[in-house]
Design a protein around this motif. Structure first.
Motif, PDB file in Angstrom:
ATOM      1  N   THR A   1       0.842  -1.189   0.000  1.00 43.47           N
ATOM      2  CA  THR A   1       0.000   0.000   0.000  1.00 43.47           C
ATOM      3  C   THR A   1       0.881   1.245   0.000  1.00 43.47           C
TER       4      THR A   1
ATOM      5  N   GLU B   1      -1.356   4.099   4.373  1.00 47.59           N
ATOM      6  CA  GLU B   1      -2.136   3.298   5.312  1.00 47.59           C
ATOM      7  C   GLU B   1      -3.632   3.564   5.190  1.00 47.59           C
TER       8      GLU B   1
ATOM      9  N   ILE C   1      -5.615   0.539   4.460  1.00 42.80           N
ATOM     10  CA  ILE C   1      -5.877  -0.454   5.504  1.00 42.80           C
ATOM     11  C   ILE C   1      -7.378  -0.630   5.725  1.00 42.80           C
TER      12      ILE C   1
ATOM     13  N   ILE D   1      -8.611  -3.090   3.226  1.00 43.96           N
ATOM     14  CA  ILE D   1      -8.166  -4.442   3.597  1.00 43.96           C
ATOM     15  C   ILE D   1      -9.016  -5.003   4.738  1.00 43.96           C
ATOM     16  N   ALA D   2      -9.287  -4.173   5.738  1.00 41.63           N
ATOM     17  CA  ALA D   2     -10.099  -4.624   6.873  1.00 41.63           C
ATOM     18  C   ALA D   2     -11.509  -4.998   6.426  1.00 41.63           C
TER      19      ALA D   2
ATOM     20  N   PRO E   1      -5.738  -8.544   8.231  1.00 41.65           N
ATOM     21  CA  PRO E   1      -6.138  -7.414   9.082  1.00 41.65           C
ATOM     22  C   PRO E   1      -5.603  -7.535  10.503  1.00 41.65           C
TER      23      PRO E   1
ATOM     24  N   ILE F   1      -1.850  -6.682  10.511  1.00 39.11           N
ATOM     25  CA  ILE F   1      -1.676  -5.236  10.391  1.00 39.11           C
ATOM     26  C   ILE F   1      -1.938  -4.555  11.724  1.00 39.11           C
ATOM     27  N   GLU F   2      -2.986  -4.976  12.415  1.00 37.67           N
ATOM     28  CA  GLU F   2      -3.351  -4.362  13.688  1.00 37.67           C
ATOM     29  C   GLU F   2      -2.264  -4.535  14.739  1.00 37.67           C
TER      30      GLU F   2
ATOM     31  N   LYS G   1      -0.018  -1.574  13.582  1.00 39.90           N
ATOM     32  CA  LYS G   1      -0.610  -0.238  13.475  1.00 39.90           C
ATOM     33  C   LYS G   1      -1.062   0.276  14.830  1.00 39.90           C
TER      34      LYS G   1
ATOM     35  N   GLU H   1      -8.500   4.445  10.557  1.00 36.69           N
ATOM     36  CA  GLU H   1      -7.510   3.366  10.556  1.00 36.69           C
ATOM     37  C   GLU H   1      -6.087   3.908  10.499  1.00 36.69           C
TER      38      GLU H   1
ATOM     39  N   MET I   1       2.638  -2.673   5.946  1.00 35.76           N
ATOM     40  CA  MET I   1       2.157  -2.720   4.565  1.00 35.76           C
ATOM     41  C   MET I   1       2.699  -1.623   3.664  1.00 35.76           C
TER      42      MET I   1
END
Length: 396
Positions: free
Chosen positions: A61, A64, A67, A70-71, A80, A83-84, A87, A168, A271
């Protein structure tokens, strides 16, 4: 496949995806990003269908902001959640607690900031949004007076940035308080390959004007910096990658080496590499290889060959954030020509609409080591010398 999203994609990124046939997911936002004709686009439905068939798809990406997509669309996968882990800065500290058991951190809602027992906090400390971006809402606090100022500044900044980024990317409703990590700060663009092994694509030093400075003004890379830190930073990234269990996963790592030589993570941004297409494009301008393509093709830089003729040169990206003290609506113009004249070897200037984003642009430079003063000057500047204010029509 790659995601092109706001706030910005560079011409180099557009060229990279078009010329190498890298598929770009054709989201509503991607349609607005002026991708070059001939870019391979795939529909959102095609993207989801393809990812469903792959265990560890190669995704990237530019921002962000993606994101959120993606989620919403890839909830069937573990992406997801991975990533969390990065992030969300509180979850990241909990993830890495076994590696850094003595590191102090505490989460707090923005509405509870005034109720904190200040005398129980380690001084100095850093406060920043649990989900944040671009040094927004980040403050260093050394005493009770600075604490009061930080709370006031946070509330002001929340009003200024609340509509700039999706939740996000920037969520100012919750903050993390962390012990301050003293020492040199670095940024690393890397990816974890299909085996989960880290591949370093660039190492930069985050240079500051003073101990209290928390801005993003200058990031600098060099032959010496990479050769000195490559092995240690690769091992550092590997430890974090093993904890998170990530594969085919690009990251932008921020870390510090303390006075005793111990490496401590500040954060790991998932990402992507450096935001606004900054640090990956700097790697191309400085070293001649394409980090986007290297990740997509799972290639590893031959650093010995790449660094052969790079002695005594400092390659930097200068972030021209609005540090003037003026609101965007109070500024008539920014003198980019004058800015460029203060550097001996400017490589590329990117102008940004400062009325929409709190940044005038980005400047990429090639500086001789013995002319570091030009970087020191821009570090110390509040940029007022380049600004014409509306009220007087004169340079501030």
């Amino acid at each position: 496949m790659f995601f092109a999203d706001k706030p910005y994609i560079s011409d180099f990124f557009k060229m990279s995806v078009r010329d190498n046939g890298i598929p770009v997911v054709d989201t509503d936002t991607a349609k607005q990003m002026d991708l070059y004709d001939g870019t391979k686009r795939i529909s959102e439905a095609q993207a989801v269908e393809t990812i469903q068939k792959l265990k560890d798809p190669i995704l990237y990406t530019t921002s962000e902001n993606a994101i959120g997509w993606i989620a919403a669309h890839l909830a069937f996968s573990d992406l997801p959640g991975k990533i969390e882990l990065f992030k969300n800065k509180l979850k990241f500290r909990e993830l890495t607690k076994s590696l850094f058991p003595d590191f102090y951190f505490k989460g707090v809602g923005v509405e509870h900031l005034e109720r904190i027992e200040f005398h129980q906090l380690p001084l100095p400390f850093i406060i920043k949004p649990i989900v944040g971006f671009f040094s927004m809402g980040v403050y260093k606090v050394s005493n009770i007076h600075e604490w009061g100022n930080a709370i006031e500044a946070i509330r002001t900044e929340i009003d200024q940035v609340k509509n700039l980024y999706p939740q996000e990317v920037m969520d100012p409703s919750a903050f993390i308080i962390e012990q301050c990590i003293d020492g040199d700060e670095f940024a690393v663009d890397a990816y974890f390959n299909s085996l989960g092994e880290p591949v370093i694509l660039n190492i930069l030093e985050h240079v500051f004007s003073s101990d209290s400075d928390v801005s993003d003004r200058v990031y600098m890379t060099s032959k010496k910096l990479i050769e000195t830190n490559l092995k240690e930073f690769t091992e550092f990234a590997a430890k974090i990658g093993r904890l998170a269990g990530v594969k085919n996963f690009p990251v932008h790592i921020e870390l510090r080496r303390d006075c005793s030589g111990i490496l401590l993570p500040i954060e790991v941004n998932p990402m992507r590499f450096g935001g606004w297409c900054t640090t990956p494009d700097l790697a191309y301008l400085a070293y001649g290889f394409n980090p986007y393509l290297y990740y997509y093709l799972q290639k590893q830089p031959d650093w010995a060959e790449i660094l052969k003729d790079k002695e005594n040169r400092l390659f930097s990206v200068v972030v021209l954030d609005n540090s003037t003290g003026l609101k965007a609506e109070e500024i008539e113009s920014f003198d980019y020509k004058r800015l460029i004249s203060t550097f001996e070897r400017p490589m590329e200037l990117r102008k940004i609409d400062f009325k929409h984003y709190p940044v005038f642009g980005f400047l990429f430079t090639d500086t001789r080591e013995d002319n570091f003063i030009e970087l020191k000057n821009i570090l110390d500047s509040d940029l007022n010398e380049f600004v014409t204010a509306k009220s007087s029509g004169e340079k501030k």
